[in-house]
Design a protein around this motif. Structure first.
Motif, PDB file in Angstrom:
ATOM      1  N   LYS A   1      38.868  19.976  38.392  1.00 23.66           N
ATOM      2  CA  LYS A   1      39.311  18.965  37.432  1.00 23.66           C
ATOM      3  C   LYS A   1      39.612  17.666  38.169  1.00 23.66           C
ATOM      4  CE  LYS A   1      44.158  20.477  37.598  1.00 23.66           C
ATOM      5  NZ  LYS A   1      45.332  20.914  36.818  1.00 23.66           N
ATOM      6  N   PHE A   2      39.295  16.554  37.524  1.00 21.99           N
ATOM      7  CA  PHE A   2      39.508  15.228  38.084  1.00 21.99           C
ATOM      8  C   PHE A   2      40.168  14.360  37.024  1.00 21.99           C
ATOM      9  CE2 PHE A   2      35.821  17.148  40.022  1.00 21.99           C
ATOM     10  CZ  PHE A   2      36.002  16.937  41.381  1.00 21.99           C
ATOM     11  N   ASP A   3      41.113  13.537  37.452  1.00 18.90           N
ATOM     12  CA  ASP A   3      41.866  12.715  36.505  1.00 18.90           C
ATOM     13  C   ASP A   3      42.125  11.355  37.137  1.00 18.90           C
ATOM     14  OD1 ASP A   3      43.372  11.828  34.376  1.00 18.90           O
ATOM     15  OD2 ASP A   3      44.486  13.700  34.186  1.00 18.90           O
ATOM     16  N   VAL A   4      41.749  10.285  36.444  1.00 18.77           N
ATOM     17  CA  VAL A   4      41.992   8.913  36.906  1.00 18.77           C
ATOM     18  C   VAL A   4      42.598   8.132  35.752  1.00 18.77           C
ATOM     19  CG1 VAL A   4      40.980   6.800  37.841  1.00 18.77           C
ATOM     20  CG2 VAL A   4      40.044   9.022  38.500  1.00 18.77           C
ATOM     21  N   SER A   5      43.642   7.342  36.020  1.00 18.16           N
ATOM     22  CA  SER A   5      44.278   6.598  34.947  1.00 18.16           C
ATOM     23  C   SER A   5      44.731   5.224  35.417  1.00 18.16           C
ATOM     24  CB  SER A   5      45.492   7.372  34.398  1.00 18.16           C
ATOM     25  OG  SER A   5      46.497   7.504  35.384  1.00 18.16           O
ATOM     26  N   LEU A   6      44.844   4.316  34.456  1.00 16.79           N
ATOM     27  CA  LEU A   6      45.348   2.962  34.692  1.00 16.79           C
ATOM     28  C   LEU A   6      46.325   2.647  33.578  1.00 16.79           C
ATOM     29  CD1 LEU A   6      45.160   0.265  36.289  1.00 16.79           C
ATOM     30  CD2 LEU A   6      43.377  -0.424  34.672  1.00 16.79           C
ATOM     31  N   GLY A   7      47.519   2.142  33.944  1.00 15.08           N
ATOM     32  CA  GLY A   7      48.530   1.882  32.930  1.00 15.08           C
ATOM     33  C   GLY A   7      49.331   0.632  33.212  1.00 15.08           C
ATOM     34  N   ALA A   8      50.021   0.165  32.161  1.00 15.83           N
ATOM     35  CA  ALA A   8      50.952  -0.952  32.275  1.00 15.83           C
ATOM     36  C   ALA A   8      52.341  -0.419  31.994  1.00 15.83           C
ATOM     37  CB  ALA A   8      50.600  -2.057  31.279  1.00 15.83           C
ATOM     38  N   ALA A   9      53.342  -0.931  32.724  1.00 22.50           N
ATOM     39  CA  ALA A   9      54.686  -0.371  32.608  1.00 22.50           C
ATOM     40  C   ALA A   9      55.730  -1.469  32.588  1.00 22.50           C
ATOM     41  CB  ALA A   9      54.975   0.590  33.756  1.00 22.50           C
TER      42      ALA A   9
ATOM     43  N   LYS B   1      49.934   0.203  37.096  1.00 25.28           N
ATOM     44  CA  LYS B   1      49.932   1.448  37.848  1.00 25.28           C
ATOM     45  C   LYS B   1      48.538   2.058  37.827  1.00 25.28           C
ATOM     46  CE  LYS B   1      54.765   2.797  37.175  1.00 25.28           C
ATOM     47  NZ  LYS B   1      55.692   3.875  36.747  1.00 25.28           N
ATOM     48  N   ASN B   2      48.211   2.723  38.908  1.00 22.01           N
ATOM     49  CA  ASN B   2      46.971   3.479  39.003  1.00 22.01           C
ATOM     50  C   ASN B   2      47.301   4.862  39.552  1.00 22.01           C
ATOM     51  OD1 ASN B   2      44.622   3.952  41.477  1.00 22.01           O
ATOM     52  ND2 ASN B   2      44.006   4.041  39.338  1.00 22.01           N
ATOM     53  N   ALA B   3      46.678   5.880  38.999  1.00 26.30           N
ATOM     54  CA  ALA B   3      46.927   7.245  39.454  1.00 26.30           C
ATOM     55  C   ALA B   3      45.633   8.026  39.469  1.00 26.30           C
ATOM     56  CB  ALA B   3      47.954   7.934  38.554  1.00 26.30           C
ATOM     57  N   GLY B   4      45.574   9.023  40.324  1.00 22.61           N
ATOM     58  CA  GLY B   4      44.408   9.884  40.395  1.00 22.61           C
ATOM     59  C   GLY B   4      44.812  11.264  40.864  1.00 22.61           C
ATOM     60  N   ALA B   5      44.025  12.258  40.484  1.00 20.40           N
ATOM     61  CA  ALA B   5      44.314  13.628  40.881  1.00 20.40           C
ATOM     62  C   ALA B   5      43.030  14.431  40.906  1.00 20.40           C
ATOM     63  CB  ALA B   5      45.318  14.276  39.921  1.00 20.40           C
ATOM     64  N   VAL B   6      43.000  15.409  41.793  1.00 18.34           N
ATOM     65  CA  VAL B   6      41.903  16.361  41.854  1.00 18.34           C
ATOM     66  C   VAL B   6      42.504  17.743  42.059  1.00 18.34           C
ATOM     67  CG1 VAL B   6      41.613  15.971  44.332  1.00 18.34           C
ATOM     68  CG2 VAL B   6      39.761  17.025  43.031  1.00 18.34           C
ATOM     69  N   GLY B   7      41.947  18.733  41.392  1.00 23.02           N
ATOM     70  CA  GLY B   7      42.488  20.082  41.513  1.00 23.02           C
ATOM     71  C   GLY B   7      41.418  21.130  41.330  1.00 23.02           C
ATOM     72  N   ARG B   8      41.706  22.338  41.816  1.00 23.40           N
ATOM     73  CA  ARG B   8      40.810  23.468  41.641  1.00 23.40           C
ATOM     74  C   ARG B   8      41.638  24.705  41.292  1.00 23.40           C
ATOM     75  NH1 ARG B   8      38.164  27.910  43.563  1.00 23.40           N
ATOM     76  NH2 ARG B   8      35.887  27.949  43.300  1.00 23.40           N
ATOM     77  N   ASN B   9      41.171  25.456  40.300  1.00 16.97           N
ATOM     78  CA  ASN B   9      41.927  26.609  39.826  1.00 16.97           C
ATOM     79  C   ASN B   9      41.050  27.860  39.803  1.00 16.97           C
ATOM     80  OD1 ASN B   9      44.303  25.034  39.017  1.00 16.97           O
ATOM     81  ND2 ASN B   9      42.968  24.209  37.433  1.00 16.97           N
ATOM     82  N   ASP B  10      41.604  28.964  40.248  1.00 14.63           N
ATOM     83  CA  ASP B  10      41.031  30.275  40.000  1.00 14.63           C
ATOM     84  C   ASP B  10      42.168  31.291  39.997  1.00 14.63           C
ATOM     85  OD1 ASP B  10      41.560  31.085  42.698  1.00 14.63           O
ATOM     86  OD2 ASP B  10      39.681  30.156  43.328  1.00 14.63           O
ATOM     87  N   SER B  11      41.860  32.546  39.828  1.00 11.60           N
ATOM     88  CA  SER B  11      42.899  33.553  39.667  1.00 11.60           C
ATOM     89  C   SER B  11      43.708  33.801  40.933  1.00 11.60           C
ATOM     90  CB  SER B  11      42.276  34.871  39.201  1.00 11.60           C
ATOM     91  OG  SER B  11      41.320  35.329  40.145  1.00 11.60           O
ATOM     92  N   LEU B  12      43.128  33.518  42.108  1.00 11.30           N
ATOM     93  CA  LEU B  12      43.811  33.786  43.364  1.00 11.30           C
ATOM     94  C   LEU B  12      44.543  32.570  43.909  1.00 11.30           C
ATOM     95  CD1 LEU B  12      44.403  35.622  45.798  1.00 11.30           C
ATOM     96  CD2 LEU B  12      42.207  34.874  46.782  1.00 11.30           C
ATOM     97  N   LEU B  13      43.908  31.422  43.890  1.00 11.85           N
ATOM     98  CA  LEU B  13      44.443  30.246  44.574  1.00 11.85           C
ATOM     99  C   LEU B  13      44.100  28.990  43.790  1.00 11.85           C
ATOM    100  CD1 LEU B  13      45.742  29.277  47.328  1.00 11.85           C
ATOM    101  CD2 LEU B  13      43.397  28.937  48.126  1.00 11.85           C
ATOM    102  N   SER B  14      45.059  28.075  43.713  1.00  6.82           N
ATOM    103  CA  SER B  14      44.794  26.764  43.104  1.00  6.82           C
ATOM    104  C   SER B  14      45.456  25.697  43.943  1.00  6.82           C
ATOM    105  CB  SER B  14      45.315  26.704  41.663  1.00  6.82           C
ATOM    106  OG  SER B  14      46.723  26.655  41.636  1.00  6.82           O
TER     107      SER B  14
END
Length: 246
Positions: free
Chosen positions: A30-38, A50-63
């Motif tokens: 999964k990948f997530d990128v965002s831009l916001g005003a605060a 603000k700018n934010a980003g994230a990357v993740g990987r999920n399975d039953s054993l390890l994320s």
């Protein structure tokens, strides 16, 4: 603020006209990128981006999850806010009722009194209720070590601290386009329970398409101890976020 509510209103109207196909299979990456005003009040009082980003990987054993948040603003040619917050987290057996995890966090923001702050955490998460694509409720408890380099040369705080970290967390989908998210951290020092940090976050997210969303986020942080009396104990952030998720 009027533009913010107009933007959210347009998003809700647009979403009501969007039709959705069949349910997609879960994705491991999964990948997530965002831009916001605060609008900020507390140690920083101004309008910023603000700018934010994230990357993740999920399975039953390890994320694992990697993420960052950037904020910068200036007013009348003068820098009024500049901060970076990043982190990495690894969960083991994340779909089980009990899930151990380890994490690292990094913060730098001289306007809050941090040249840098590095935290290491190790703990366990207890999953209360979880339904795929519908809801997820959990609580976690962790042991936390902080190493801080404070901006003021003369300050009243130790640069090392051991804390307990307690965190309830929830995600609830409402209908086809609306998702509510919230979490809160309570982090008292194990050396002095009068020294604690509370960080509460809430978000309303509107799904526009399968990849695009608009959200309204509110975060409040309270530090019972600050480096000097020049800094405030409370910081409040609110923002409208335009995000891509794929």
């Amino acid at each position: 603020m009027r533009r913010i509510f107009i933007l959210l209103g347009m998003a809700v109207l647009l979403c009501s006209a969007v039709s959705y196909g069949q349910k997609e299979a879960p994705k491991r990456w999964k990948f997530d990128v965002s831009l916001g005003a605060a609008f900020n009040s507390g140690n920083v009082e101004n309008l910023d981006l603000k700018n934010a980003g994230a990357v993740g990987r999920n399975d039953s054993l390890l994320s694992f999850d990697l993420g960052y948040k950037l904020v910068y603003s200036q007013q009348n040619g003068k820098e009024t806010n500049k901060g970076i917050k990043g982190g990495a987290k690894v969960d083991f057996f994340q779909y089980d009722r009990w899930s151990p995890f380890v994490a690292m966090e990094f913060i730098t923001n001289k306007h809050k009194g941090y040249d840098y702050k590095v935290s290491a955490l190790s703990g366990v998460k207890f999953r209360i209720l979880s339904k795929s694509d519908t809801c997820d409720y959990s609580v976690s408890c962790a042991f936390m070590f902080d190493r801080v380099d404070y901006t003021p040369e003369e300050n009243k705080l130790n640069d090392r601290n051991y804390r307990l970290s307690l965190r309830p967390k929830m995600r609830q989908r409402v209908g086809q386009v609306l998702t509510l998210r919230a979490h809160a951290f309570y982090q008292p020092s194990l050396e002095d329970f009068g020294d604690y940090i509370m960080d509460c976050f809430g978000a309303v997210e509107v799904k526009v398409t399968s990849h695009f969303h608009i959200g309204f986020n509110v975060e409040c942080e309270y530090r019972s101890e600050v480096p000097t009396d020049d800094y405030k104990h409370r910081d409040l952030y609110s923002e409208v976020v335009l995000g891509l998720r794929f």
